[in-house]
Design a protein around this motif. Structure first.
Motif, PDB file in Angstrom:
ATOM      1  N   SER A 119       0.823  -1.214   0.000  1.00 64.07           N
ATOM      2  CA  SER A 119       0.000   0.000   0.000  1.00 64.07           C
ATOM      3  C   SER A 119       0.856   1.263   0.000  1.00 64.07           C
ATOM      4  O   SER A 119       0.503   2.270  -0.623  1.00 64.07           O
ATOM      5  N   ILE A 120       1.974   1.221   0.721  1.00 64.02           N
ATOM      6  CA  ILE A 120       2.849   2.396   0.763  1.00 64.02           C
ATOM      7  C   ILE A 120       3.395   2.681  -0.627  1.00 64.02           C
ATOM      8  O   ILE A 120       3.527   3.839  -1.050  1.00 64.02           O
ATOM      9  N   LEU A 123       0.308   3.845  -2.953  1.00 60.44           N
ATOM     10  CA  LEU A 123      -0.045   5.222  -2.643  1.00 60.44           C
ATOM     11  C   LEU A 123       0.753   6.197  -3.522  1.00 60.44           C
ATOM     12  O   LEU A 123       0.208   7.146  -4.093  1.00 60.44           O
ATOM     13  N   PHE A 212      -4.836   3.828   2.918  1.00 56.76           N
ATOM     14  CA  PHE A 212      -3.696   4.493   2.299  1.00 56.76           C
ATOM     15  C   PHE A 212      -4.099   5.245   1.035  1.00 56.76           C
ATOM     16  O   PHE A 212      -3.656   6.358   0.793  1.00 56.76           O
TER      17      PHE A 212
ATOM     18  N   TYR B 242       2.809   3.660   8.901  1.00 59.88           N
ATOM     19  CA  TYR B 242       1.509   4.196   8.512  1.00 59.88           C
ATOM     20  C   TYR B 242       1.463   5.714   8.703  1.00 59.88           C
ATOM     21  O   TYR B 242       1.020   6.462   7.835  1.00 59.88           O
ATOM     22  N   ALA B 245       3.485   7.507   6.079  1.00 53.90           N
ATOM     23  CA  ALA B 245       2.933   7.444   4.725  1.00 53.90           C
ATOM     24  C   ALA B 245       1.631   8.213   4.604  1.00 53.90           C
ATOM     25  O   ALA B 245       1.428   8.942   3.643  1.00 53.90           O
ATOM     26  N   ALA B 246       0.734   8.051   5.595  1.00 55.54           N
ATOM     27  CA  ALA B 246      -0.620   8.571   5.433  1.00 55.54           C
ATOM     28  C   ALA B 246      -0.833   9.904   6.135  1.00 55.54           C
ATOM     29  O   ALA B 246      -1.754  10.643   5.798  1.00 55.54           O
ATOM     30  N   TRP B 251       6.856  10.206   1.951  1.00 49.72           N
ATOM     31  CA  TRP B 251       6.786   8.900   1.294  1.00 49.72           C
ATOM     32  C   TRP B 251       8.133   8.218   1.136  1.00 49.72           C
ATOM     33  O   TRP B 251       8.233   7.003   1.299  1.00 49.72           O
TER      34      TRP B 251
END
Ligand SMILES: Nc1ncnc2c1ncn2[C@@H]1O[C@H](COP(=O)(O)OP(=O)(O)OP(=O)(O)O)[C@@H](O)[C@H]1O
Ligand SMILES: [Mg+2]
Lengths: 268, 286, 362
Positions: A119-120, A123, A212, B242, B245-246, B251
């Motif tokens: 997911s990272i 994204l 995400f 998490y 990233a979010a 990133w």
């Protein structure tokens, strides 16, 4: 039972297993139970019971739209997964493919590799393509993670078919499509239904991947719930909705079990 | 032109989806882990740097997160083995006609996703929850035990979520052992513990390793359960990734954290493969 | 000493969730005896064997071994060697490891154990294969490993559950001979389960014929063949087994075959005397019957329905008074026409009560 042994050992084993199963199911049971608690915050034992959170859940437009998103995405993703997965399972089950083991391993990768890591990466790709939080992006991601379930279930379903059955039906005078409809389809139908249900549920309940790649337009129910849990804690309305979801799943499993038992008995 | 093989045509969409959409991003991740993003900016600088990894290695915070994550994952794996083995064996030996139903029930929390069962667990483990309420009603405690916001709650949550991942592969392996093996051992003079040590354990070991690897990886990369049950107070490697990233939207750094997780999983897989080889070698020894 | 049986089974019964699998089993086995438990599939042979091994607890009754009650003794203390139908070899151990397992459980030191393993493997003629794995052996070899493993512990009793059923037909006959030799060499009291009557008759000193959870007859192979205790035993033992001819005994003592009155050989009327107004079954062994002209004196008129050619013999299926009988004749005999006369054997007839199956005194 072995000579010279009391029944106690077996009963203890039964009791242990029952306890473990109850413990595994207890979060779901408590989720359903706590939705009937009247207060805003859950406490055990509850002081009063009511249905007001269920009423509030049906009245809430905000949750309704996220549930609709989840349902729509789940249905499209499940359809894609079933079609693509069934196509792939057919040659794999018939063993008509070179490097079958490697292909199977590859197709099952989403079950074995960590979704958070994927997911990272996803994204960043989605952001680059500008499809973060879009319907297409979510559906594509969900179809990808549900595909291995379908492939697995359908390989098993096809493997249960004797390849001579189709030939036998045709030799008895059935045209190809009739042979498929009367012989192959009924045998794989349970597999198709199971993989559709599995895919839908995995997509509908997914939070790991969706959270995400979520945007502001298509927000699924688990994504909304997760962000809310992180920031504000438990909203009793979500307990009511969650209770209905897991209740429906539990019911579906029990009914499915009953049907498959009856189905097996009629075939036996 | 050669006519295309129908098997290839049937397999193409699935291979594309898995190969391109699923596997290719892992490659990208390795690349972006070497990129950087200056503090406070959202612009990624696409030039090779080891900064992200240096930052992870230099900060005790990440080491602590790593240690806690490994500890929790190992504890989860061991508890799942201890609890899962008797249950898997029960399914194979004693469940009889209830087997399909019990298996389905065990699967239910798995298809409910990571979130909904956790929501229920919050109401079990909270200070006013079912567990504390029951213990108080029984007079066993008079002040609530805090389960949420610390490792104990997370461990309970992880074991509960991932127990099915241990039980199902174990049951598959145990299914392949005929009862007559145990009976033969007993007739040759082996008591129950001896039968277990000498016959069941070595033959079930591959299933135990497979289940252990599944559970360990699931626990290692789980971020919803530690986030909710830790109430944001417990940082594991996955919750940190998490956040980056979010929420922080760094990133490249998140990618580097993800690569570390991947490496840990690779190491666990390697360890299991080595363990498997050692088992085979031990069996071959006269 | 020689009067007390080595193994005594008294009143053993077993139910599986209410359904009886064994009822009131009583057997006494002498030291060194080879007993065959013979019966059709599902009659409870394996159940009885498992009770003897202690793998299953009997609901009722007693098992005594060497004069000591072992009914409640767990299997690991019984010293009973057991050979399973599927061999149940430990797949993760070598042949040596398998055979040594029981010796290790008895804490026998390594050197002695290895010597005993070699001895056991030599006994079953598997000397060179000790370091192989079960998966690298043929079915026949696996079976011998299973036997070696069971005899290596010097058991008080050797139990074999259908030991030959997984072998092909050629191997089966040769292993049959080897089993007999093995028994003579070791002198072990042996109980073998089988549903093959030829196996039971050729191998065993005594045969116990079982049906529906009961022992119908226990005796030497000759007893079981010559004087079957029930109609079932008569029709189960022999190859092909005996045919039954249903006879109605009228109120006046006259005999009827179907609707026709039948003038039977002299001994019959007396033998059926106690069964007035009843039906009796006459067991006829195919090899004791002969075919003659339809009008031969004393012959049963019959029609030939089918003939099976077996090389040395033929099995002729005839129909007499609406009932099927099998007759074994020499393979070289030329069978003319459809009508024949079946000549019954001399000597006392084998008669059974048609309702209970019990033997009528001759
Ligand atoms: N575990 C069990 N649960 C319930 N019924 C059983 C069980 N084991 C055996 N039975 C039943 O008990 C009866 C006797 O079984 P058993 O295995 O002793 O027969 P058998 O004579 O060995 O037959 P076979 O020649 O087929 O091996 C059968 O009707 C069988 O269906
Ligand atoms: Mg049997």
């Amino acid at each position: 039972m072995i000579a010279g042994q009391s029944r106690g050992r077996g009963l203890l084993w039964d009791a242990f297993t029952v306890l473990v199963i109850l413990a595994v199911l207890s979060p779901i049971a408590v989720l359903i139970f706590s939705a009937f608690n009247d207060g805003r915050a859950f406490r055990f034992p509850p002081q009063a019971y009511s249905l007001r959170w269920f009423e509030a859940a049906f009245a809430s437009a905000e949750y309704r739209s996220s549930l609709a998103s989840s349902t729509l995405i789940g249905m499209i993703a499940a359809a894609l997964s079933v079609v693509i997965g069934t196509m792939a399972a057919l040659p794999l089950a018939r063993g008509a493919v070179r490097r079958r083991r490697a292909i199977e391993l590859l197709l099952l990768a989403p079950l074995t590799l960590p979704l958070i890591v994927w997911s990272i990466a996803l994204l960043q790709i989605y952001a680059f393509l500008g499809i973060n939080g879009s319907l297409g992006g979510l559906v594509l991601a969900h179809a990808t993670i549900t595909l291995p379930y379908t492939v697995r279930i359908m390989i098993a379903a096809f493997a249960g078919i004797d390849p001579h059955l189709d030939a036998a039906a045709r030799s008895l005078g059935a045209p190809p499509f009739t042979a498929f409809r009367r012989v192959t389809l009924p045998i794989v139908l349970p597999g198709l239904l199971t993989s559709a249900a599995f895919s839908f549920l995995v997509s509908f309940n997914d939070v790991i991947v969706s959270t995400f790649i979520a945007g502001s337009r298509w927000i699924t129910f688990p994504v909304r719930l997760y962000s809310q849990l992180r920031s504000q804690g438990v909203d009793p309305i979500t307990l009511a909705i969650g209770a209905m979801i897991v209740g429906a799943i539990l019911l579906a499993v029990l009914v499915g079990e009953l049907i498959s038992k009856r189905w097996k008995r009629t075939r036996a | 032109m050669k006519r295309p093989d129908p098997a290839v045509l049937l397999l193409t969409p699935a291979l594309l989806l898995t190969g391109v959409v699923f596997l290719a991003p892992f490659g990208l991740l390795v690349a972006t882990g070497f990129w950087s993003q200056p503090k406070g900016s959202l612009i990624v600088e696409r030039s090779f740097t080891l900064d992200n990894y240096v930052r992870i290695a230099a900060d005790l915070y990440y080491w602590r997160g790593l240690g806690r994550t490994l500890g929790l994952s190992a504890a989860t794996t061991i508890l799942c083995l201890l609890i899962g083995f008797p249950v898997a064996q029960w399914l194979v030996r004693r469940a009889r006609r209830t087997r399909a139903l019990v298996t389905a029930l065990i699967l239910v929390p798995l298809v409910c996703g990571a979130l909904l069962p956790t929501l229920g667990l919050v109401n079990i483990l909270g200070t006013l929850g079912v567990l504390n309420g029951t213990l108080k009603a029984l007079g066993l405690i008079d002040r609530s035990i805090p389960f949420l916001g610390n490792d104990s709650g997370i461990l309970i949550g992880l074991v509960q979520s991932f127990l099915p991942l241990m039980i199902l592969p174990l049951a598959t392996v145990l299914d392949r052992l005929p009862v007559s093996l145990e009976e033969a051992a007993m007739s040759l003079g082996a008591t129950r513990p001896k039968v277990w040590r000498r016959v069941i354990l070595p033959l079930a070991a591959p299933g135990m390793l497979a289940g252990a690897l599944l559970v360990f990886c699931a626990a290692l990369t789980s971020f919803v359960t530690p986030q909710i049950l830790g109430q944001g107070k417990v940082a594991t490697f996955a919750t940190i990734a998490y956040q980056q990233a979010a929420l922080v939207l760094d990133w490249p750094f998140a990618s580097a954290l993800a690569v570390v997780m991947l490496a840990l999983i690779g190491a666990a897989g390697l360890l299991v493969a080595l363990g498997r080889r050692a088992l085979l070698a031990a069996e071959r020894a006269p | 000493m020689s009067d007390t049986p080595h193994l005594a089974i008294e009143g053993v019964a077993k139910r599986y969730r209410g359904t009886p699998a064994l009822a009131d089993i009583a057997l006494a086995i002498r030291r060194g005896e080879f007993l065959a438990l013979l019966g059709p599939s599902g009659c409870g042979k394996s159940t009885l064997l498992r009770i003897l091994a202690g793998l299953l607890a009997a609901d009722e009754g007693r098992v005594t071994l060497d004069g000591a009650d072992v009914t409640a003794m767990p299997p690991w203390r019984r010293d009973i060697g057991l050979v399973f139908q599927n061999y149940a070899l430990f797949p993760h151990m070598t042949v040596r490891g398998n055979v040594r397992f029981g010796l290790e459980m008895r804490k026998i030191d390594r050197a002695t154990a290895d010597r005993m393993v070699d001895e056991a493997l030599d006994t079953v003629r598997l000397g060179g294969l000790a370091e192989r794995r079960p998966a690298e052996l043929s079915g026949g070899q696996q079976q011998r490993v299973a036997i070696a493993r069971a005899i290596a512990i010097k058991p008080r009793l050797l139990l074999l559950d259908e030991p030959l059923s997984n072998l092909d037909a050629v191997l089966r006959t040769s292993v049959r001979v080897e089993l007999r030799e093995l028994h003579e060499r070791t002198g072990l009291t042996t109980i073998m389960v089988t549903h093959d009557q030829a196996e039971a008759l050729t191998l065993a000193d005594r045969v116990a014929v079982m049906s529906a959870g009961r022992v119908l007859q226990h005796g030497t192979p000759r007893d079981v063949y010559e004087t079957p205790a029930t109609a079932f035993v008569a029709t189960f033992v022999g190859s092909p087994p005996a045919s039954l001819l249903r006879i109605t005994v009228a109120a006046d003592g006259g005999l009827r075959l179907g609707e026709q009155p039948w003038t039977a050989p002299a001994g019959f009327v007396a033998a059926c005397g106690g069964a007035k107004r009843r039906q009796v079954d006459l067991a006829l062994r195919p090899e004791r019957l002969r075919l003659g002209a339809p009008d031969a004196p004393g012959a049963l008129p019959a029609e030939i329905r089918a003939v099976e050619y077996l090389g040395s013999d033929r099995i002729v299926h005839v129909e007499a008074a609406g009932q099927r009988l099998l007759v074994r004749v020499d393979g070289a005999v030329d069978l003319g026409g459809g009508s024949v006369g079946v000549l019954l054997p001399e000597g006392p007839p084998l008669l059974f009560d048609a309702e209970t199956g019990a033997r009528l005194p001759a």
